[in-house]
Scaffold this active site. Structure first.
Site, PDB file in Angstrom:
ATOM      1  N   SER A 135      28.059 -17.372  31.894  1.00  0.00           N
ATOM      2  CA  SER A 135      28.731 -16.257  31.222  1.00  0.00           C
ATOM      3  C   SER A 135      28.747 -15.022  32.109  1.00  0.00           C
ATOM      4  CB  SER A 135      28.008 -15.895  29.919  1.00  0.00           C
ATOM      5  OG  SER A 135      27.992 -16.961  29.012  1.00  0.00           O
ATOM      6  N   PRO A 141      21.024  -6.182  31.985  1.00  0.00           N
ATOM      7  CA  PRO A 141      19.965  -6.616  31.059  1.00  0.00           C
ATOM      8  C   PRO A 141      20.118  -6.038  29.663  1.00  0.00           C
ATOM      9  CG  PRO A 141      19.105  -5.056  32.686  1.00  0.00           C
ATOM     10  CD  PRO A 141      20.492  -5.409  33.117  1.00  0.00           C
ATOM     11  N   HIS A 143      22.979  -5.865  28.070  1.00  0.00           N
ATOM     12  CA  HIS A 143      24.199  -6.397  27.456  1.00  0.00           C
ATOM     13  C   HIS A 143      23.938  -6.759  25.999  1.00  0.00           C
ATOM     14  CE1 HIS A 143      27.650  -8.996  26.669  1.00  0.00           C
ATOM     15  NE2 HIS A 143      28.209  -8.556  27.786  1.00  0.00           N
ATOM     16  N   LYS A 157      20.225 -17.470  31.205  1.00  0.00           N
ATOM     17  CA  LYS A 157      21.322 -18.167  31.881  1.00  0.00           C
ATOM     18  C   LYS A 157      21.325 -17.854  33.371  1.00  0.00           C
ATOM     19  CE  LYS A 157      24.684 -18.578  28.060  1.00  0.00           C
ATOM     20  NZ  LYS A 157      24.941 -20.032  28.144  1.00  0.00           N
TER      21      LYS A 157
END
Length: 255
Positions: A135, A141, A143, A157
């Site tokens: 993604s 960090p 988000h 991820k």
């Protein structure tokens, strides 16, 4: 030495019961260029995909993966933790909805440990190419997606992406923008890096176009050892992408 464009290869799609994975699985079979396998979590998901070539396993449990991974030439990872909305949300009250992850379905378990297990299993099986669907947003960090269920999903991820990039197995990391359930093949695709598209109006992509990019990654060595952000122009703007080799040739970022 054979390139990615020669001979019939066995390709495993993990997360094949998911919304993106199911499209990848179906598109791969329709190409008739590969021996296609799928990995799902349940008998129900296996039945939906027709059963043939579909294995049941849990990516968070490494000892359930060996049968599906045995002898594969390429792996497409589409597994992802999925946040669920807590029941009782009332938009009229003004408070934002709250999210949670099911037991054994947290991002640390699925997106980090689960993907690490898959990379290790593929490497042990002699796999020659791993395509990972990730993604955009992993560089931030703070988000919003990281706050859902306090799962820090993009952080985990990104950790798996880094592990793949250092695994020694040729890889392609596709960091997809916001996923849309619309028809693919009718938009101009955009590749970028470092979340630069997050600050633009073109930061979404159809699941079908992501699936096509996964398959095209297997058809050219120009895709190997590259990581990139993927989005598309709105329908009707630009020219629908058909020359994927040229698109891959523009990508220079290994991570």
């Amino acid at each position: 030495m054979a390139s990615s464009e020669d001979s019939t290869r066995t390709v495993l799609v993990t997360g094949a019961g998911g919304r993106t994975g199911a499209i990848v699985f179906d598109k791969l079979k329709k190409t008739e260029k590969f021996v296609v396998r799928g990995l799902v979590r349940t008998e129900e998901a296996k039945a939906k995909l027709g059963g043939k070539g579909v294995f049941i396993g849990d990516v968070t449990k490494a000892d359930t993966l060996s049968a599906a991974f045995e002898g594969i030439d390429a792996l497409i990872i589409t597994t992802s933790a999925v946040p669920k909305m807590k029941p009782g949300f009332d938009p009229s009250k003004g408070a934002p909805p709250e999210f949670y992850f099911e037991e054994n379905g947290y991002p640390e378990q699925v997106d980090w440990i689960g993907q690490k297990n898959q990379i290790d299993a593929a490497k042990a099986a002699g796999c020659k190419h791993i395509v990972l669907v990730g993604s955009m947003g992993g560089q931030n960090p703070n988000h919003m997606l990281n706050s859902l269920g306090n799962g820090k999903i993009l952080i985990w991820k990104r950790k798996a992406e880094e592990y793949l990039s250092q695994s020694g197995v040729p890889y392609t990391i596709i960091r997809a923008g916001g996923l849309q359930d619309k028809d693919g093949g009718i938009r101009e695709l955009i590749v970028s890096k470092d979340d630069e598209l997050m600050n633009t109006d073109t930061k979404s992509i159809t699941r079908s176009d992501v699936a096509e990019m996964c398959i095209q990654s297997l058809l050219t060595d120009l895709s190997k050892n590259k990581a990139f952000d993927l989005a598309s122009k709105p329908e009707g703007q630009g020219t629908p992408t058909t020359d994927f080799k040229s698109l891959f040739a523009t990508i220079t970022t290994p991570f």
